[in-house]
Write an enzyme that holds these catalytic residues in place. Sequence first.
Site, short mmCIF file in Angstrom:
data_model
loop_
_atom_site.label_atom_id
_atom_site.label_comp_id
_atom_site.label_asym_id
_atom_site.label_seq_id
_atom_site.Cartn_x
_atom_site.Cartn_y
_atom_site.Cartn_z
N LYS A 1 2.61 10.02 8.23
CA LYS A 1 1.90 9.55 9.44
C LYS A 1 2.49 10.14 10.73
O LYS A 1 2.16 11.27 11.09
CB LYS A 1 1.88 8.03 9.46
CG LYS A 1 0.90 7.44 8.42
CD LYS A 1 0.68 5.97 8.67
CE LYS A 1 -0.22 5.31 7.63
NZ LYS A 1 -1.63 5.52 7.88
N PHE B 1 0.86 -1.18 0.00
CA PHE B 1 0.00 0.00 0.00
C PHE B 1 0.89 1.23 0.00
O PHE B 1 1.76 1.39 0.87
CB PHE B 1 -0.92 0.01 1.23
CG PHE B 1 -1.96 1.11 1.14
CD1 PHE B 1 -3.13 0.91 0.42
CD2 PHE B 1 -1.74 2.34 1.74
CE1 PHE B 1 -4.07 1.93 0.30
CE2 PHE B 1 -2.68 3.36 1.64
CZ PHE B 1 -3.85 3.15 0.92
N ASP C 1 9.31 2.72 1.49
CA ASP C 1 8.13 3.43 1.97
C ASP C 1 8.00 3.15 3.47
O ASP C 1 7.56 2.07 3.88
CB ASP C 1 6.89 2.94 1.21
CG ASP C 1 5.60 3.57 1.71
OD1 ASP C 1 5.61 4.15 2.82
OD2 ASP C 1 4.58 3.45 1.02
N1 PLP Z 1 2.37 4.15 2.43
C1 PLP Z 1 2.07 3.34 3.44
C2 PLP Z 1 3.00 2.23 3.82
C3 PLP Z 1 0.88 3.53 4.17
O1 PLP Z 1 0.57 2.71 5.17
C4 PLP Z 1 0.03 4.59 3.79
C5 PLP Z 1 -1.25 4.81 4.50
O2 PLP Z 1 -1.78 3.96 5.16
C6 PLP Z 1 0.40 5.42 2.71
C7 PLP Z 1 1.58 5.17 2.07
C8 PLP Z 1 -0.48 6.55 2.28
O3 PLP Z 1 -0.36 7.59 3.18
P1 PLP Z 1 -1.48 8.74 3.18
O4 PLP Z 1 -2.76 8.11 3.58
O5 PLP Z 1 -0.95 9.74 4.19
O6 PLP Z 1 -1.52 9.31 1.81
#
Ligand code: PLP
Length: 413
Positions: free
Chosen positions: A261, A147, A232
């Site tokens: 986050k 994700f 990520d």
């Molecule tokens: N990358 C990861 C690993 C995530 O867990 C998330 C959100 O859960 C995101 C990216 C996306 O972040 P945002 O919701 O702040 O756009």
Amino acid sequence: MNAKLDTTVTTRPVTRQTFDEVLVPTYAPAAMVPVRGSGLDLWDQEGKHYLDFTSGIAVAALGHCNPIIVEALTKQANTLWHLGNGYTNQPVLRLGLAMTEATFADRAFFCNSGAEANEAALKLARKYAHAKFGAHKSRIVSCLNSFHGRTLFTVSVGGQSKYTEGFEPLPPQLDHIPYNDIEAARAAIGDDVCAVIVEPVQGEGGVMPGNPEYLKELRALCDKTGALLIFDEVQCGMGRTGSLFAYQGYGVIPDVLTVAKALGNGYPIGAMLTTDELAKTLSVGTHGTTYGGNPLATTVALKVFETINQPAFLERVKEASEKLIAKLEGMVRDFPAVFSAVRGAGLLLGLVVAEPFKGRSKDIQRAAEAHGLMVLIAGTDVVRLAPALIVSDAQIDEADRLLRLAIADLTKA
Ligand code: PLP
């Protein structure tokens, strides 16, 4: 009177039902509406208390309304809110210094969310490869069940078709490989790949830690082919695994790191960190955002960053993790029909649902909530726990007690 002109709108009574009436139905929130928080404590509209083991999906790492963050934000709110990109500001410069000094990176780009941080990373990788190797080097490799956000680019890169269905045509040149599968990585990462993006610990995909050998092999394959390795760490970064960033615990250094986050503890901010050489790719005018790096967000993030980036703080995360893991292993032992395993890292932990309860993580979440414990799910078969990193031993004991009550209810039923 036209309701739209009602001047009492800021104090008008609202309920969970108002969500169904006026908000785009992208979510299905819980029946209760939280109204106040302090540390890991939350209260809903009825005054019922909840112990929050979600921290807003790994966001409020320092707890709700943490006084030191409130103080920093309030001071900045009385000083300077926003400037356009024609001006820089002191908080963003300080945050840039702090984050580059603490990591492999020389440069930081600030934005507003995890998706935007990944969007910047992916765009950088495409542009870098285009300039250095030519247009043929454009393929992006990511993992199934990953994700990376909800923009069209990042949601397409995340390998979950349930999130992309109906949004086609999707951006081309994206390949998805099984997570932790070294052979699949070797087969997929060739000379036409410009980037490999991976979560060192998959969060949404089921709280799955990357194998050290797998992440090392991805590094080696990227070195061999000239692809950029993007980690990520939007969910697993900022102390969540017990290291400031998970890559530091693994000893595998990416070319680009994305963070969000917990960086803002709830104030929206994201960051993409990279090296001097790669940062040059995004020259003036090639990328940007109105709010990224504004003084309010970066003031908050600097305070959060300084607090988490302390050896004693990170030590305590590891200690709390051990304690929570021991409790969760006890749950697996005592309720083998409900849970089959514990996995994850640090304070990002998953209870894997056992066969008789397959597909019922949401029921477990609801039962916990009825007893005043908020937990997350990661798909239908994993109950995810991501308490604030300041969680105390007593709160871990209490969460264990409440979850046991919930499971007792469910197994009785
Ligand atoms: N990358 C990861 C690993 C995530 O867990 C998330 C959100 O859960 C995101 C990216 C996306 O972040 P945002 O919701 O702040 O756009």
